[in-house]
Enzyme design. Structure first.
Site, mmCIF file in Angstrom:
data_model
loop_
_atom_site.group_PDB
_atom_site.id
_atom_site.type_symbol
_atom_site.label_atom_id
_atom_site.label_comp_id
_atom_site.label_asym_id
_atom_site.label_seq_id
_atom_site.Cartn_x
_atom_site.Cartn_y
_atom_site.Cartn_z
ATOM 1 C CE1 TYR A 86 -3.216 -2.811 0.008
ATOM 2 C CE2 TYR A 86 -3.837 -2.251 2.243
ATOM 3 C CZ TYR A 86 -4.013 -3.019 1.111
ATOM 4 O OH TYR A 86 -4.992 -3.979 1.095
ATOM 5 C CG ASP A 132 -12.649 -6.398 6.277
ATOM 6 O OD1 ASP A 132 -12.402 -5.856 7.372
ATOM 7 O OD2 ASP A 132 -13.037 -5.775 5.275
#
Ligand code: NAD
Length: 356
Positions: A143, A252
């Protein structure tokens, strides 16, 4: 003299409603465990854009840096959807994480016994109980690596780079080993070392750091296998440590095992003791102002704050036990089940205080 200075970033949507309940619970906990807390508020997200034109005013960063800990509600909403990318409420969130050097993200995936039925995983697979802690590296990896567009053989192409330095891996590994020592002394490191060079360095480094923690049982899983194991045998896990991108996805997945987004807390830690604590859900603009938001994720974030930043593990236990007790009989609408009583955001906060 005040023991702890906490900055509140209430944010947007349901943010103020749920943070107010968490403050009520923290005040009650302070009274019971004999310490004092002083609060300061600062702007982040859409409310900061409205007041100052930017999602993360300098004043907010300054206040947070001086605090013992920061509690965040949630940011964002349709009102600010047309802001340019770098001035959206979510940019404020990334900005505050960077400014505070929050490199370790802790996401517990816990099932409270009374909510077992809400999990999409069958009872017999979950077994007795589920309590996993995912430790995700938050400021490195793909990222943040070099990225760009170029042309390959006359075709437009794009690339992103996964890179980790040894010190980055060492510090996140130590956070995970320290946590494992406080829990069941079992750590799973997740990588893709069969394919990625950065994962091979990750694995070598984690193995070297494991020598400092001889009591912790360390094992390694490839990320694809870990994704499967979380669904077919989640109770094998205690602490999981992994890179930014793998952690983003696995946390998640793991959190959904618990069955409700309104129950999930998180912590982001920097070097030293301070940290930022927040529910994993967003600002829920669809229910903002209705008094029906579930405040428990934020209340459980306060429990994490007490445990990881303020060194008050007994106070943290007390909040978690109170949540478990109250859930047997009372629910906000998002987790309502027949046979329980439906309560408002505010009533849920009061019930937790009473149970304390
Ligand atoms: P969301 O998490 O806000 O809502 C998803 C669904 O879950 C909605 O139906 C909502 O009503 C429900 N929900 C969420 N939290 C709840 C709670 N505590 N109690 C009861 N129900 C709850 O996600 P979204 O709708 O995709 O995003 C809404 C806004 O929040 C967007 O602007 C998004 O960018 C932002 N967001 C912020 C954060 C953050 O602040 N950390 C995280 C995710 C999304």
């Amino acid at each position: 003299m005040t023991d702890y200075k906490i900055v509140l970033l209430k944010g947007d949507g349901i943010g103020p409603e749920i943070v107010n309940q968490a403050v009520k619970v923290l005040d009650k906990t302070a009274e019971k465990f004999d310490f004092t807390v002083e609060y300061d508020e600062a702007l982040l997200g859409g409310c900061a854009i409205d007041a100052t034109g930017v999602p993360l005013p300098d004043e907010t960063v300054e206040k947070c840096k001086k605090a013992d800990s920061v509690l965040l509600g949630a940011v964002g909403g349709p009102k600010w959807d047309n802001q340019p990318g770098n001035n959206r409420p979510e940019a404020g969130l990334l900005g505050i994480r960077g400014a505070l050097g929050l490199f370790a993200n802790l996401r517990p995936a816990v099932i409270f016994e009374p909510l077992k039925g809400a999990s999409p995983i069958k009872d017999e697979i979950i077994g007795g109980t589920l309590d996993i802690m995912i430790v995700r590296e938050l400021t490195g990896g793909i990222y943040f690596g070099e990225k760009g567009r170029k042309e390959v053989n006359g075709n437009p192409a794009a690339y992103d780079t996964e890179m980790y330095t040894v010190p980055e891996i060492e510090r996140i590994a130590r956070v995970a080993f320290d946590l494992a020592m406080k829990r069941n002394k079992k750590l799973t490191s997740v990588d893709k070392a069969n394919v990625l060079e950065s994962s091979r360095l990750w694995r070598e480094t984690v193995i070297r750091i494991s020598k400092e923690y001889p009591e912790v049982e360390l094992n390694h899983l490839y990320v694809d296998n870990c994704a499967m194991q979380l669904v077919i045998n989640p109770s094998q896990f205690d602490v999981i440590v992994t890179s930014n991108i793998f952690g983003d996805i696995l946390s998640d997945e793991a959190s959904m095992i618990s069955g409700s987004i309104g129950m999930l807390a998180s912590a982001s830690l920097s070097e030293g003791k301070s940290g930022l604590y927040e529910p994993i859900h967003g600002s829920a603009p669809d229910i903002a102002g209705l008094g029906i938001a579930n405040p428990l994720a934020t209340i459980l974030s306060v429990a994490m704050m007490l445990r990881y930043s303020l060194d008050r593990p007994k106070a943290a236990d007390a909040i978690e036990n109170a949540v478990s007790t109250v859930l047997k009989d009372y629910r906000t609408p998002d987790i309502y089940a027949e046979g329980t009583t439906k309560v408002s955001t505010d009533e849920m906060g009061d019930l937790i205080c009473n149970a304390l």
